[in-house]
Scaffold this motif. Structure first.
Motif, PDB file in Angstrom:
ATOM      1  N   ASP A  63     -13.232  34.979 -37.688  1.00 52.09           N
ATOM      2  CA  ASP A  63     -13.714  36.079 -38.555  1.00 52.09           C
ATOM      3  C   ASP A  63     -14.996  36.919 -37.953  1.00 52.09           C
ATOM      4  OD1 ASP A  63     -14.283  37.217 -41.103  1.00 52.09           O
ATOM      5  OD2 ASP A  63     -15.284  35.502 -41.849  1.00 52.09           O
ATOM      6  N   ASN A  64     -14.385  37.728 -37.056  1.00 53.70           N
ATOM      7  CA  ASN A  64     -15.449  38.490 -36.501  1.00 53.70           C
ATOM      8  C   ASN A  64     -16.349  37.745 -35.470  1.00 53.70           C
ATOM      9  OD1 ASN A  64     -14.540  41.115 -37.937  1.00 53.70           O
ATOM     10  ND2 ASN A  64     -15.683  40.258 -39.687  1.00 53.70           N
ATOM     11  N   SER A 106      -9.174  42.159 -40.278  1.00 55.90           N
ATOM     12  CA  SER A 106      -9.233  41.216 -41.292  1.00 55.90           C
ATOM     13  C   SER A 106      -8.461  40.237 -40.886  1.00 55.90           C
ATOM     14  CB  SER A 106      -8.818  41.722 -42.554  1.00 55.90           C
ATOM     15  OG  SER A 106      -8.566  40.525 -43.508  1.00 55.90           O
ATOM     16  N   ASN A 107      -8.765  38.863 -40.845  1.00 54.55           N
ATOM     17  CA  ASN A 107      -8.180  37.728 -40.397  1.00 54.55           C
ATOM     18  C   ASN A 107      -7.333  37.284 -41.593  1.00 54.55           C
ATOM     19  OD1 ASN A 107     -10.037  36.545 -41.958  1.00 54.55           O
ATOM     20  ND2 ASN A 107     -10.749  35.128 -40.223  1.00 54.55           N
ATOM     21  N   ILE A 147      -7.562  30.126 -41.134  1.00 53.71           N
ATOM     22  CA  ILE A 147      -8.635  31.349 -40.916  1.00 53.71           C
ATOM     23  C   ILE A 147      -9.800  30.913 -41.125  1.00 53.71           C
ATOM     24  CG2 ILE A 147      -9.245  33.483 -42.688  1.00 53.71           C
ATOM     25  CD1 ILE A 147      -6.316  33.457 -41.625  1.00 53.71           C
ATOM     26  N   HIS A 148     -10.733  31.387 -40.183  1.00 56.75           N
ATOM     27  CA  HIS A 148     -12.159  31.296 -40.205  1.00 56.75           C
ATOM     28  C   HIS A 148     -12.767  31.963 -41.248  1.00 56.75           C
ATOM     29  CE1 HIS A 148     -12.074  30.084 -35.512  1.00 56.75           C
ATOM     30  NE2 HIS A 148     -10.827  29.812 -36.078  1.00 56.75           N
ATOM     31  N   ILE A 149     -13.950  31.543 -41.848  1.00 51.40           N
ATOM     32  CA  ILE A 149     -14.726  32.093 -42.797  1.00 51.40           C
ATOM     33  C   ILE A 149     -16.153  31.825 -42.504  1.00 51.40           C
ATOM     34  CG2 ILE A 149     -15.548  32.432 -45.055  1.00 51.40           C
ATOM     35  CD1 ILE A 149     -12.754  30.974 -45.750  1.00 51.40           C
ATOM     36  N   THR A 194     -17.634  35.656 -50.900  1.00 50.40           N
ATOM     37  CA  THR A 194     -17.109  34.562 -50.198  1.00 50.40           C
ATOM     38  C   THR A 194     -16.083  33.912 -51.308  1.00 50.40           C
ATOM     39  OG1 THR A 194     -19.105  33.967 -48.796  1.00 50.40           O
ATOM     40  CG2 THR A 194     -17.274  32.268 -48.997  1.00 50.40           C
ATOM     41  N   HIS A 239     -13.110  36.014 -51.647  1.00 54.47           N
ATOM     42  CA  HIS A 239     -12.149  36.116 -50.279  1.00 54.47           C
ATOM     43  C   HIS A 239     -11.229  34.780 -50.416  1.00 54.47           C
ATOM     44  CE1 HIS A 239     -11.181  36.666 -46.218  1.00 54.47           C
ATOM     45  NE2 HIS A 239     -11.575  35.516 -45.864  1.00 54.47           N
TER      46      HIS A 239
END
Length: 630
Positions: A371-372, A380-381, A398-400, A410, A413
């Motif tokens: 995630d960036n 965007s992942n 997916i990373h957050i 959040t 998302h």
């Protein structure tokens, strides 16, 4: 009487000083204050920093005036102190060092890469005010540093040249890429600045020696331009509320010789550097004769391809929880492989999707997407995760990051991920925005990674972050990151236990390069009741190995591995990198079922080879083709 600055640069290399802000931070001054105001209220502290750098051997000293312009000082209510702060900054630098040192007035950008946030007229006014004050002092030159755009750099340079013929050093912030932030090739930007009257042009900040070396190689053919370089001490790490930097003085000494060979005439340090870094470079360059004959070949890779997961994040499958087994289910039965691919920094997803297909063809269990990472803007992942799932049937993980979204964003998302059937996520803190490609952006950090794990698990109970009931329960499988490359592994495991208490379902480690450390990790974590995925990132070259070891927090290479990679580039380097990774797999697979590959530079063929090696070694080929995993 010492010669004028231009004359001395034509004859020898000048060693510049190191960081001011991060050095003051290390001494206890907090982030969030105006370090420039210290020129007035704690002048002895600033003077002491100048003195230490001079005693270390620096002979080009920057004034503590980088952000001493009206726009930046207004954040602290100090906009009326521009003249006083700048004059004090010059006086402190001049009085703290010997007569053989050159004092240059430091001037930073107004926009800092945020091109629309300040009107051009306001930029000009703020820069002119600071420039006028500095020109009315006893500086030997002016230093325009950490500029992102050629446009803003030219505004400042032209203002100076309208007023004075004083020597001017122009430095761009770089991440090792070939263009400025406003899309101008570095070669063209350097030529434009030279035409407009710049005396020295170079790079500082945003990256360590490796990234700046890469950018410098792109302009090395401009042999009539003296270069300057002030790299950071690697990528900052953020642990227990404190920033730290990994690059050692010894590494800076080696890098100084490389910079000198490429034509650098001023070599210093930026964020994270200390008097010890400067002293090491001084020693390394003693007796050095300027020579451009030796040029190091740069690998043709983009900044996007260099990113490394900062908190080694565990990632899992996107398949419906009530239909197919989760990653946690799978890894309890057999070896499981997840592979990280970096989302692109531009709009072209071709190579990323090619890599996804190649990895899916060898039956990896999940494709993970950061995630960036490193606070660098990427696609965007979430969007890529859905494409990976729909087009290739792969399982996205997916990373957050806590950095980019407040609690509202959040939860929103996560609700979107749930709607798409993407239920494996990794909760990470995320690198501070000010160290990425948009340093003017805000770091949110509404919650820690511990709190995010708890809040995601709360959604699984059908309760929103606000505490209100939801009409449906989520089914997220949540991963947590683990860095075992630390001095005290037991303390790192204690932190990991807290993440598990918060609800983490599985763990993913940062890359490990030592079989003995893999054994130690097993002994230290075998009591945990969640699976651990061992992180392995194959090395792409000798320089890649040195960059990871010296500049990236959370990664350490053994002396043996570094020796084996020394001097290897291209296919030869990648071949040895895969060989080393296979040896690590030999040590890891008897102890861990979970394997986590990080793909360097999107060289996905390396991860394909290693995945095939896992299946061959595990004798799982027939199982992979069974209906269970289709």
């Amino acid at each position: 009487m010492k010669p004028e600055l231009r004359q001395v640069l034509a004859q020898k290399i000048l060693i510049g000083d190191g960081a001011m802000g991060t050095y003051l931070y290390q001494q206890g001054f907090p982030v969030g204050i105006s370090y420039e105001e210290l020129n007035l209220i704690q002048s002895e502290v600033v003077a002491d920093v100048h003195r230490r750098y001079y005693e270390a051997g620096a002979r080009l000293i920057e004034t503590n005036t980088f952000s001493a312009n009206r726009e930046k000082l207004s954040k602290y209510g100090l906009e009326q102190e521009v003249e006083a702060i700048n004059r004090a900054g010059v006086e402190l630098a001049r009085s703290s060092v010997g007569q053989d040192a050159y004092v240059v007035g430091a001037i930073g950008p107004i926009r800092a890469g945020m091109r629309k946030n300040v009107r051009t007229a306001d930029v000009e006014d703020a820069l002119r005010e600071q420039i006028l004050v500095l020109l009315d002092t006893q500086v030997d030159g002016l230093l325009l540093e950490t500029f992102y755009d050629l446009e803003e750099m030219l505004i400042a340079l032209r203002l100076i040249r309208q007023l004075s013929s004083i020597p001017v050093i122009c430095q761009f912030a770089t991440e090792g890429i070939s263009t400025t932030h406003d899309g101008i090739s570095l070669e063209d930007a350097f030529l434009r600045l030279k035409e407009e009257g710049a005396d020295v042009i170079g790079f500082n900040c945003r990256t360590g020696p490796n990234g700046i070396l890469r950018s410098l190689q792109g302009v090395a053919q401009l042999s009539d331009i003296p270069f300057s370089v002030f790299p950071n001490a690697g990528i900052p790490d953020y642990v227990d509320g404190r920033y730290s930097y990994a690059a050692t003085p010894e590494y800076f000494a080696e890098s100084a010789l490389r910079f000198a060979d490429l034509g650098a005439r001023i070599i210093g340090g930026c964020c994270g550097t200390t008097p010890e870094h400067i002293a090491a470079m001084v020693k390394a360059l003693q007796g050095y004769e300027p020579n451009r004959s030796e040029v190091y070949a740069a690998e043709s890779v983009s900044a996007a391809e260099r990113a490394v997961v900062t908190e080694a994040a565990p990632q899992t499958s996107v398949r419906e929880a009530d239909v197919e087994p989760t990653l946690v289910d799978i890894v309890k039965q057999r070896h499981a492989v997840i592979v990280e691919l970096d989302p692109p920094r531009d709009l072209d997803i071709g190579k990323f999707m090619e890599g996804t297909k190649a990895l899916q063809d060898v039956h990896v269990d999940a494709i993970t997407m950061a995630d960036n990472s490193l606070a660098v803007t990427r696609m965007s992942n979430l969007a890529l995760g859905m494409l990976v799932k729909e087009q290739h049937g792969a399982r996205p993980l997916i990373h957050i990051a806590c950095r980019d979204r407040n609690s509202i964003g959040t939860q929103s998302h996560l609700m979107g991920l749930h709607a798409l059937g993407i239920d494996h996520v990794l909760a990470v803190t995320g690198d501070p925005a000010r160290f990425g490609d948009l340093p003017g952006a805000s770091s949110v950090y509404d919650m820690t990674s511990f709190e995010m794990i708890r809040m995601i698990k709360q959604l699984n109970e059908g309760i929103a972050f606000s505490g209100k009931p939801l009409k449906k329960k989520a089914n997220f499988i949540v991963g947590a990151a683990f860095n075992p490359n630390v001095k005290y592994l037991d303390k790192a495991v204690q932190r990991l236990e807290r993440k598990i208490e918060s609800g983490a379902d599985y763990i993913m480690t940062q890359p490990v390069y030592d079989p003995k450390l893999i054994e130690r990790i097993h002994e230290a974590t075998k009591h945990l009741d969640v699976p651990v995925f061992i992180g392995i990132m194959p090395l792409a070259s000798g320089r890649n190995a040195e960059y990871l070891h010296n500049e990236v927090p959370g990664i350490q290479l053994s002396d043996e591995v570094r020796a084996r990679m020394t001097g290897l580039e291209g296919e030869e380097g990648r071949k040895e990198g895969v060989a080393i990774a296979k040896e690590l797999l030999d040590a890891a697979m008897p102890l861990f079922n979970g394997i986590y590959f990080m793909t360097p530079f999107l060289f996905y063929d390396m991860s394909v080879q290693l995945t095939q090696y896992v299946w061959q070694k595990a004798e799982r080929c027939e199982l992979l083709l069974s209906p269970l995993l289709k």
